[in-house]
Design a protein around this motif. Sequence first.
Motif, PDB file in Angstrom:
ATOM      1  N   LEU A 243      -0.190   0.102 -16.608  1.00 48.20           N
ATOM      2  CA  LEU A 243      -0.247   1.757 -15.597  1.00 48.20           C
ATOM      3  C   LEU A 243       0.260   2.771 -15.340  1.00 48.20           C
ATOM      4  CD1 LEU A 243      -2.579   2.197 -12.874  1.00 48.20           C
ATOM      5  CD2 LEU A 243      -0.352   1.151 -11.229  1.00 48.20           C
ATOM      6  N   TRP A 244      -0.358   3.387 -15.799  1.00 51.12           N
ATOM      7  CA  TRP A 244       0.424   4.765 -16.162  1.00 51.12           C
ATOM      8  C   TRP A 244       0.881   5.893 -14.686  1.00 51.12           C
ATOM      9  CZ3 TRP A 244       4.901   7.032 -19.874  1.00 51.12           C
ATOM     10  CH2 TRP A 244       4.135   6.268 -20.610  1.00 51.12           C
ATOM     11  N   CYS A 245       1.446   5.545 -13.942  1.00 52.30           N
ATOM     12  CA  CYS A 245       1.259   6.452 -12.911  1.00 52.30           C
ATOM     13  C   CYS A 245       2.351   7.933 -13.004  1.00 52.30           C
ATOM     14  CB  CYS A 245       2.359   6.212 -11.444  1.00 52.30           C
ATOM     15  SG  CYS A 245       1.667   4.563 -10.782  1.00 52.30           S
ATOM     16  N   LEU A 246       1.581   8.845 -12.671  1.00 47.24           N
ATOM     17  CA  LEU A 246       2.076  10.087 -13.417  1.00 47.24           C
ATOM     18  C   LEU A 246       2.233  10.996 -11.603  1.00 47.24           C
ATOM     19  CD1 LEU A 246      -0.019  10.166 -16.748  1.00 47.24           C
ATOM     20  CD2 LEU A 246       2.599   9.980 -16.511  1.00 47.24           C
ATOM     21  N   SER A 247       3.264  11.686 -11.553  1.00 47.91           N
ATOM     22  CA  SER A 247       3.431  12.603 -10.827  1.00 47.91           C
ATOM     23  C   SER A 247       4.180  13.723 -10.794  1.00 47.91           C
ATOM     24  CB  SER A 247       3.921  11.567  -9.237  1.00 47.91           C
ATOM     25  OG  SER A 247       5.503  11.498  -9.832  1.00 47.91           O
ATOM     26  N   THR A 248       3.850  14.596  -9.866  1.00 50.35           N
ATOM     27  CA  THR A 248       4.621  16.248  -9.541  1.00 50.35           C
ATOM     28  C   THR A 248       5.484  15.826  -8.317  1.00 50.35           C
ATOM     29  OG1 THR A 248       2.788  17.489  -9.461  1.00 50.35           O
ATOM     30  CG2 THR A 248       3.546  17.029 -11.906  1.00 50.35           C
ATOM     31  N   GLY A 249       6.542  16.406  -7.973  1.00 51.28           N
ATOM     32  CA  GLY A 249       6.267  16.427  -6.523  1.00 51.28           C
ATOM     33  C   GLY A 249       6.230  15.502  -5.564  1.00 51.28           C
ATOM     34  N   THR A 250       6.151  16.183  -4.295  1.00 50.92           N
ATOM     35  CA  THR A 250       5.565  14.946  -3.559  1.00 50.92           C
ATOM     36  C   THR A 250       4.297  14.534  -3.525  1.00 50.92           C
ATOM     37  OG1 THR A 250       3.659  16.766  -2.628  1.00 50.92           O
ATOM     38  CG2 THR A 250       6.307  16.980  -1.704  1.00 50.92           C
ATOM     39  N   GLY A 251       3.787  14.466  -5.475  1.00 47.18           N
ATOM     40  CA  GLY A 251       2.495  13.177  -5.924  1.00 47.18           C
ATOM     41  C   GLY A 251       3.289  12.591  -5.548  1.00 47.18           C
ATOM     42  N   ILE A 252       4.393  11.830  -5.739  1.00 49.35           N
ATOM     43  CA  ILE A 252       4.563  10.644  -5.946  1.00 49.35           C
ATOM     44  C   ILE A 252       4.856   9.344  -4.555  1.00 49.35           C
ATOM     45  CG2 ILE A 252       7.718  10.891  -5.348  1.00 49.35           C
ATOM     46  CD1 ILE A 252       8.445   9.000  -7.340  1.00 49.35           C
ATOM     47  N   GLY A 253       4.273  10.465  -3.298  1.00 46.31           N
ATOM     48  CA  GLY A 253       4.164   9.089  -2.743  1.00 46.31           C
ATOM     49  C   GLY A 253       3.227   8.218  -2.553  1.00 46.31           C
ATOM     50  N   PRO A 254       1.993   8.902  -2.467  1.00 43.83           N
ATOM     51  CA  PRO A 254       1.467   7.766  -2.690  1.00 43.83           C
ATOM     52  C   PRO A 254       1.401   5.918  -3.598  1.00 43.83           C
ATOM     53  CG  PRO A 254       0.320   9.638  -3.786  1.00 43.83           C
ATOM     54  CD  PRO A 254       1.139   9.593  -3.788  1.00 43.83           C
ATOM     55  N   PHE A 255       2.299   6.215  -5.014  1.00 42.64           N
ATOM     56  CA  PHE A 255       2.400   5.724  -5.450  1.00 42.64           C
ATOM     57  C   PHE A 255       3.712   4.692  -5.426  1.00 42.64           C
ATOM     58  CE2 PHE A 255       1.590   9.008  -8.770  1.00 42.64           C
ATOM     59  CZ  PHE A 255      -0.439   8.280  -9.602  1.00 42.64           C
ATOM     60  N   LEU A 256       4.124   5.521  -4.583  1.00 47.08           N
ATOM     61  CA  LEU A 256       5.677   4.340  -3.753  1.00 47.08           C
ATOM     62  C   LEU A 256       5.049   4.028  -3.459  1.00 47.08           C
ATOM     63  CD1 LEU A 256       8.489   7.474  -2.568  1.00 47.08           C
ATOM     64  CD2 LEU A 256       8.349   5.475  -4.966  1.00 47.08           C
ATOM     65  N   SER A 257       4.118   4.183  -2.195  1.00 44.18           N
ATOM     66  CA  SER A 257       2.893   3.362  -0.997  1.00 44.18           C
ATOM     67  C   SER A 257       2.582   1.920  -2.255  1.00 44.18           C
ATOM     68  CB  SER A 257       1.789   3.651  -0.651  1.00 44.18           C
ATOM     69  OG  SER A 257       0.757   3.143   0.493  1.00 44.18           O
ATOM     70  N   MET A 258       1.719   2.334  -3.821  1.00 42.63           N
ATOM     71  CA  MET A 258       1.090   1.684  -4.115  1.00 42.63           C
ATOM     72  C   MET A 258       2.114   0.327  -4.650  1.00 42.63           C
ATOM     73  SD  MET A 258      -1.211   3.908  -6.162  1.00 42.63           S
ATOM     74  CE  MET A 258      -2.293   4.787  -5.696  1.00 42.63           C
ATOM     75  N   LEU A 259       3.396   1.009  -4.873  1.00 41.79           N
ATOM     76  CA  LEU A 259       3.870   0.170  -5.513  1.00 41.79           C
ATOM     77  C   LEU A 259       5.366  -1.261  -5.062  1.00 41.79           C
ATOM     78  CD1 LEU A 259       5.332   2.606  -8.598  1.00 41.79           C
ATOM     79  CD2 LEU A 259       3.721   0.699  -8.476  1.00 41.79           C
ATOM     80  N   ARG A 260       5.149  -0.402  -3.877  1.00 46.94           N
ATOM     81  CA  ARG A 260       5.750  -1.939  -3.410  1.00 46.94           C
ATOM     82  C   ARG A 260       4.830  -2.828  -1.872  1.00 46.94           C
ATOM     83  NH1 ARG A 260       9.472   2.340   0.789  1.00 46.94           N
ATOM     84  NH2 ARG A 260       7.689   3.760   0.835  1.00 46.94           N
ATOM     85  N   THR A 261       3.087  -2.818  -2.741  1.00 48.01           N
ATOM     86  CA  THR A 261       2.775  -3.465  -2.437  1.00 48.01           C
ATOM     87  C   THR A 261       2.448  -4.440  -3.998  1.00 48.01           C
ATOM     88  OG1 THR A 261       0.237  -2.405  -3.824  1.00 48.01           O
ATOM     89  CG2 THR A 261       0.841  -2.124  -1.188  1.00 48.01           C
ATOM     90  N   ASP A 262       1.554  -5.507  -3.280  1.00 48.01           N
ATOM     91  CA  ASP A 262       1.482  -6.706  -4.866  1.00 48.01           C
ATOM     92  C   ASP A 262       0.000  -6.126  -5.904  1.00 48.01           C
ATOM     93  OD1 ASP A 262       3.552  -8.447  -4.097  1.00 48.01           O
ATOM     94  OD2 ASP A 262       2.536  -9.805  -2.668  1.00 48.01           O
ATOM     95  N   ASP A 263      -0.718  -5.168  -5.114  1.00 43.19           N
ATOM     96  CA  ASP A 263      -2.222  -5.383  -5.833  1.00 43.19           C
ATOM     97  C   ASP A 263      -1.743  -4.532  -7.540  1.00 43.19           C
ATOM     98  OD1 ASP A 263      -3.305  -5.810  -3.539  1.00 43.19           O
ATOM     99  OD2 ASP A 263      -3.391  -3.759  -3.576  1.00 43.19           O
TER     100      ASP A 263
END
Length: 251
Positions: free
Chosen positions: A113-133
């Motif tokens: 899985l590639w999570c590609l973000s700019t600026g505040t777009g990192i926010g939802p990825f930090l939520s996802m990556l701190r779950t087991d999913d």
Amino acid sequence: MSAWIEGRVAGRREWGAALYSLLVDAPQLAFTAGQFARLSLPAPPGSKEAMIGRPYSFVNPPARQPHEFYFIILPEGPLSPRLARLGEGESVWLAPRANGFFTIAETAEAESLWCLSTGTGIGPFLSMLRTDDPWVKFGRVVLVHSVRHAEELTYREEIARIARERSGMFHYVSMVSREPHVDSLAGRIPAAIEDGRLEARAGVPLTAENAHAMLCGNPAMVDDVQKVLATRGMRRHRRREPGHITLETYW
């Protein structure tokens, strides 16, 4: 205000002149990692609407309180400057339901899985990556955060914690476009994909055969990355037409 949940400010994080995170106690609001809430404040007297609301993605994982929202202040905006001025204990209203389909459940199976973000777009990825999913569904995860200036490389402690907890599975790549910065790639994400620098840094293939890409950030990045990935045979993922790219514009 019956259409809204009243939350209370639990704190805030001031990252820079225009970057803030607002912490909000609202335990009755449930969500899936990657979704967004609608935050609101009462509209000024004489306004057509009673409330002024805008969507903001959750940064915290669903099992953790308070809720956290990462945003940039628009000086002339009707809401973000007011949110940044809120003090601990003050009220902020949230829509009673979270929304959005930018979630791990909406991605296709792939090796990485590639999570590609700019600026505040990192926010939802930090939520996802701190779950087991994502760690159950994918063998490796790459988080790319691209910003203009190095001071905008935020949430480094949280990212370092993910790296420790998911050693061998997680790869973080930072990019800074307007100044040189040690350990960060220069330029924009689309160019770094096109010339191979991004894959070389991560050590993970970004191809139709190996990867699913999630894009979150400014519209120019989202559009340009889709065009570059299209040259690799990667297309947008839909429930009825499986593909390789899931996206959301957020900045």
